[in-house]
Design a protein around this motif. Sequence first.
Motif, PDB file in Angstrom:
ATOM      1  N   ALA A   6       0.826  -1.202   0.000  1.00 21.36           N
ATOM      2  CA  ALA A   6       0.000   0.000   0.000  1.00 21.36           C
ATOM      3  C   ALA A   6       0.867   1.261   0.000  1.00 21.36           C
ATOM      4  CB  ALA A   6      -0.933  -0.003   1.205  1.00 21.36           C
ATOM      5  N   GLU A  85      -6.329   6.994   1.008  1.00 21.87           N
ATOM      6  CA  GLU A  85      -6.831   5.701   1.463  1.00 21.87           C
ATOM      7  C   GLU A  85      -8.169   5.890   2.159  1.00 21.87           C
ATOM      8  OE1 GLU A  85      -5.622   2.229   4.713  1.00 21.87           O
ATOM      9  OE2 GLU A  85      -4.057   3.535   3.876  1.00 21.87           O
ATOM     10  N   LEU A  90      -7.210   2.238  -2.032  1.00 16.11           N
ATOM     11  CA  LEU A  90      -6.434   3.400  -2.441  1.00 16.11           C
ATOM     12  C   LEU A  90      -7.117   4.031  -3.641  1.00 16.11           C
ATOM     13  CD1 LEU A  90      -2.782   2.031  -2.203  1.00 16.11           C
ATOM     14  CD2 LEU A  90      -3.998   3.447  -0.543  1.00 16.11           C
ATOM     15  N   GLY A 100      -0.483  -0.088  -8.768  1.00 16.37           N
ATOM     16  CA  GLY A 100      -0.640  -1.015  -7.660  1.00 16.37           C
ATOM     17  C   GLY A 100      -0.045  -2.372  -7.977  1.00 16.37           C
ATOM     18  N   ILE A 348      -6.708  -2.618  -1.117  1.00 16.37           N
ATOM     19  CA  ILE A 348      -5.410  -2.901  -0.510  1.00 16.37           C
ATOM     20  C   ILE A 348      -5.260  -4.390  -0.243  1.00 16.37           C
ATOM     21  CG2 ILE A 348      -3.979  -2.513   1.543  1.00 16.37           C
ATOM     22  CD1 ILE A 348      -5.189   0.305   1.675  1.00 16.37           C
TER      23      ILE A 348
END
Length: 366
Positions: A6, A85, A90, A100, A348
């Motif tokens: 994250a 967040e 996210l 990511g 996440i």
Amino acid sequence: MASTVAALTQELVAVPSHEDETAVGNHIEDWLRRETDSAITRDDAGNVIARAGAGENSLALVGHHDVVEPAPSQVAGPDEYVVDERDGRLHGRGTADMKGAVAAAMLAFRDAVETLPESAGDGELVFASFVGEEVGGVGARHAIDDGFAPEYAIVGEGSTGYSSPGVTDVAIAHKGRRGSTITAHGSAAHASEADAGENAIYRATDAVDHLRELEAPAVEVAGETLSGSVVVTEIEGGTAWNVVPDRCEITVDERTVPGERASLEAVDELEGFEWTVDQDLPPMECGDDGFADLVLEAADTAQTGSPELVTKPHATDAGWLSQAGTECVVCGPAEPGEAHTESESVSIAVLERCQETYRRALESWL
């Protein structure tokens, strides 16, 4: 140092990369040099490639660090994107597509490299993050032309939520896209004497009729039918209300499938027509069942749900790699409907799942 997927995702997303990928490429390169004992290159296009181990067999984790243009709400300033967040996700441009997944691949690569000396055999592990995926695979094509040719690759584009909500599946095939222009040529005349000319718009409608009669190809993959399509999406012609047009252009969107193409070439053979291919993003199909099963087992072990082998409707850099001879699968955190949106976000928990999937796949492959 970002110690979680994250945190690393937030770092990457915050760096703008829709016009110039240099800064985020620097961040990825610096992190890899600091965190891994691998050979790292930055080619002329800006791709970041890291290699560890040696031998003829190689498995690559592949992503891209460019993004589409952000919405105003996703921009914090001239040198920063918004990333925040909320509710276990996210939010921000590039969270889902696909920084990511790049962050998850970076961490998995680092962890696998740490165990490499004891278990590698003749295997090589590769991490690659390309530029220009959003503009036709510029980075992937440059890397391939420059000799990038892993035997196997896991491409981290979205595969979550295909078989059922929340499950991260493994896509073993996806469609390609061929965009083309058909130009109908005629001869101009005053509209009061229409027979003195050749109406290019009328001629173009003949091409439209031909396209509507074409049978779109389809193939059977993973127990489902992957169907292509041919769609006329734009038409433009004429210069004035009282002039018979001498030119008319038709834009065609064609979704291609592995091994089959609709016969658009036939239009080019008709009198008065010109067919031009503007973009041709290749489809992908994995031809190695053992590799697909290995990644599926890693994905299954990393989550409580039951992932499946699926197909994906969107073209990715896996198409370019597959066309060049790499056996590919697609496995990543993005869910349908997240990429390229003003509300783009990623879970996440699914990022952590993908990191674990990639790590297990690398170690199992070794």
